[in-house]
Design an enzyme around this catalytic site. Sequence first.
Site, PDB file in Angstrom:
ATOM      1  N   GLU A 155      -4.803   2.220  -4.379  1.00 18.39           N
ATOM      2  CA  GLU A 155      -3.342   2.368  -4.343  1.00 18.39           C
ATOM      3  C   GLU A 155      -2.723   1.170  -3.632  1.00 18.39           C
ATOM      4  O   GLU A 155      -1.723   1.275  -2.960  1.00 18.39           O
ATOM      5  CB  GLU A 155      -2.923   3.687  -3.686  1.00 18.39           C
ATOM      6  CG  GLU A 155      -3.856   4.224  -2.645  1.00 18.39           C
ATOM      7  CD  GLU A 155      -3.764   3.515  -1.295  1.00 18.39           C
ATOM      8  OE1 GLU A 155      -4.611   2.604  -1.083  1.00 18.39           O
ATOM      9  OE2 GLU A 155      -2.906   3.863  -0.473  1.00 18.39           O
ATOM     10  N   ASN A 197      -2.044  12.905  -3.747  1.00 19.68           N
ATOM     11  CA  ASN A 197      -3.051  13.412  -4.691  1.00 19.68           C
ATOM     12  C   ASN A 197      -3.410  14.867  -4.382  1.00 19.68           C
ATOM     13  O   ASN A 197      -3.518  15.692  -5.284  1.00 19.68           O
ATOM     14  CB  ASN A 197      -4.334  12.586  -4.594  1.00 19.68           C
ATOM     15  CG  ASN A 197      -4.329  11.395  -5.535  1.00 19.68           C
ATOM     16  OD1 ASN A 197      -3.770  11.458  -6.629  1.00 19.68           O
ATOM     17  ND2 ASN A 197      -4.941  10.305  -5.115  1.00 19.68           N
ATOM     18  N   ASP A 224      -2.027   9.400 -10.714  1.00 23.00           N
ATOM     19  CA  ASP A 224      -2.137   8.276 -11.662  1.00 23.00           C
ATOM     20  C   ASP A 224      -0.762   7.879 -12.197  1.00 23.00           C
ATOM     21  O   ASP A 224      -0.438   6.695 -12.333  1.00 23.00           O
ATOM     22  CB  ASP A 224      -3.036   8.672 -12.845  1.00 23.00           C
ATOM     23  CG  ASP A 224      -4.522   8.644 -12.493  1.00 23.00           C
ATOM     24  OD1 ASP A 224      -4.840   8.288 -11.338  1.00 23.00           O
ATOM     25  OD2 ASP A 224      -5.344   8.972 -13.367  1.00 23.00           O
ATOM     26  N   ASP A 283       0.854  -1.196   0.000  1.00 20.21           N
ATOM     27  CA  ASP A 283       0.000   0.000   0.000  1.00 20.21           C
ATOM     28  C   ASP A 283       0.889   1.245   0.000  1.00 20.21           C
ATOM     29  O   ASP A 283       1.817   1.362   0.802  1.00 20.21           O
ATOM     30  CB  ASP A 283      -0.892  -0.029   1.262  1.00 20.21           C
ATOM     31  CG  ASP A 283      -1.900   1.105   1.281  1.00 20.21           C
ATOM     32  OD1 ASP A 283      -3.103   0.818   1.146  1.00 20.21           O
ATOM     33  OD2 ASP A 283      -1.481   2.271   1.443  1.00 20.21           O
TER      34      ASP A 283
HETATM   35  P1  GH3 Z   1      -1.836   5.328   4.284  1.00 24.28           P
HETATM   36  O1  GH3 Z   1      -0.395   5.690   4.362  1.00 24.28           O
HETATM   37  O2  GH3 Z   1      -2.424   5.053   5.629  1.00 24.28           O
HETATM   38  O3  GH3 Z   1      -2.100   4.226   3.339  1.00 24.28           O
HETATM   39  O4  GH3 Z   1      -2.577   6.631   3.756  1.00 24.28           O
HETATM   40  P2  GH3 Z   1      -3.228   6.878   2.330  1.00 24.28           P
HETATM   41  O5  GH3 Z   1      -3.473   8.339   2.187  1.00 24.28           O
HETATM   42  O6  GH3 Z   1      -2.403   6.255   1.267  1.00 24.28           O
HETATM   43  O7  GH3 Z   1      -4.545   6.028   2.432  1.00 24.28           O
HETATM   44  P3  GH3 Z   1      -6.034   6.341   2.037  1.00 24.28           P
HETATM   45  O8  GH3 Z   1      -6.688   4.992   1.948  1.00 24.28           O
HETATM   46  O9  GH3 Z   1      -6.628   7.337   2.987  1.00 24.28           O
HETATM   47  O10 GH3 Z   1      -5.970   6.997   0.604  1.00 24.28           O
HETATM   48  C1  GH3 Z   1      -5.833   6.284  -0.555  1.00 24.28           C
HETATM   49  C2  GH3 Z   1      -5.900   7.283  -1.674  1.00 24.28           C
HETATM   50  O11 GH3 Z   1      -5.669   6.657  -2.938  1.00 24.28           O
HETATM   51  C3  GH3 Z   1      -7.228   7.964  -1.766  1.00 24.28           C
HETATM   52  C4  GH3 Z   1      -7.601   7.909  -3.242  1.00 24.28           C
HETATM   53  O12 GH3 Z   1      -7.969   9.154  -3.720  1.00 24.28           O
HETATM   54  C5  GH3 Z   1      -6.324   7.459  -3.908  1.00 24.28           C
HETATM   55  N1  GH3 Z   1      -6.586   6.684  -5.116  1.00 24.28           N
HETATM   56  C6  GH3 Z   1      -7.215   5.504  -5.228  1.00 24.28           C
HETATM   57  N2  GH3 Z   1      -7.278   5.118  -6.514  1.00 24.28           N
HETATM   58  C7  GH3 Z   1      -6.664   6.069  -7.253  1.00 24.28           C
HETATM   59  C8  GH3 Z   1      -6.420   6.241  -8.651  1.00 24.28           C
HETATM   60  O13 GH3 Z   1      -6.777   5.419  -9.497  1.00 24.28           O
HETATM   61  N3  GH3 Z   1      -5.741   7.364  -9.033  1.00 24.28           N
HETATM   62  C9  GH3 Z   1      -5.329   8.275  -8.117  1.00 24.28           C
HETATM   63  N4  GH3 Z   1      -4.686   9.338  -8.550  1.00 24.28           N
HETATM   64  N5  GH3 Z   1      -5.563   8.159  -6.810  1.00 24.28           N
HETATM   65  C10 GH3 Z   1      -6.219   7.078  -6.369  1.00 24.28           C
HETATM   66 MG    MG Z   2      -2.127   4.175   1.296  1.00 29.06          MG
HETATM   67 MG    MG Z   3      -4.977   1.895   1.016  1.00 26.69          MG
END
Ligand code: GH3
Ligand code: MG
Ligand code: MG
Length: 299
Positions: free
Chosen positions: A217, A181, A190, A173
């Site tokens: 992610e 983002n 992305d 992760d």
């Molecule tokens: P942690 O270190 O605890 O994992 O924190 P985090 O911010 O990575 O975790 P969180 O689950 O809060 O956020 C995941 C983010 O991933 C939120 C979402 O907007 C982003 N995300 C998910 N899929 C995509 C994608 O296809 N493209 C982009 N750019 N961002 C994405």
């Molecule tokens: Mg994360």
């Molecule tokens: Mg996650």
Amino acid sequence: MDPEKQTVLIVDDMKFSRHLLKSLLEDDYYVLCASSGRQALELIMAQPVDLVLLDIIMPDMDGRELCRQLKSDPVTQDVAVIFISVKDETEDQMQGFALGAIDYITKNTAPAVVQARVRCHLELKKQRDRLAKWSFTDALTGIPNRRYFDETLGKLWCYALRNQDLLSCLLIDIDFFKNYNDSYGHMEGDHCLKKVAGAVQAALLRPIDTAARYGGEEFIVLMPSTPCAGAVRVAERIQANIRELRIEHRLSGVSNLVTVSIGIATLKPDRRYDPAVLIKRADFGLYKAKNEGRNRFVI
Ligand code: GH3
Ligand code: MG
Ligand code: MG
Ligand code: MG
């Protein structure tokens, strides 16, 4: 080997029949031959086969029994089978279809017609494979998607169960990706996901190891016949590859470079468990890795 060229396996106890069929097909396809059901099974387990042309009357294991075995095993159930037999009664043919064959050709069929029917089935198989590849690929990163992973987990779990073998899993992760983002924009996000996917895949050195995008992610890696120490080495390679990418995260204020946390699980499949147990354990490792400060792996 030409990866576009398809492979046909001819299974017949009569040398003459094998040679005749082979001569009809060898200009266009890779042709493998087996003189018994057992030999055919070994060949099918050892390499991808697009179509099996299967004789029915054979000593030892007959064609129907081989077909039954192929269709009852999740690893081989999708292998396409056409029966080719002297038995030409309607009942024989219907039984062939009931066993899961996609066609039934009687041995008195004109060679050109045999050729045309085989070509037609292989063309359909090629189209099916293309669609399958498309439906199993993550559109953003180009690596296998969750659907592919779930299917593969089912198959590799059965395989490891049968061989009493170890299966290892990594759940990966990206750290603080929401902040990434928010600071660099979704497009850069992305772009980052694509790079991380490439770094994960580049860390796998064996073709049987599978990496997939598991969720937003999150990435997942499945490694058959791999003890915990081997899984740790792959996790270290993944982290080293991501370090080398040197993706800036400074703007977010929470980290200098993009890093990942990894949960590692290894187990020997047991009939009492469901494959989801492996992922649950890796997820628990991931949870601990996040809690212990991120940018690390936990077993
Ligand atoms: P942690 O270190 O605890 O994992 O924190 P985090 O911010 O990575 O975790 P969180 O689950 O809060 O956020 C995941 C983010 O991933 C939120 C979402 O907007 C982003 N995300 C998910 N899929 C995509 C994608 O296809 N493209 C982009 N750019 N961002 C994405
Ligand atoms: Mg994360
Ligand atoms: Mg996650
Ligand atoms: Mg025979």
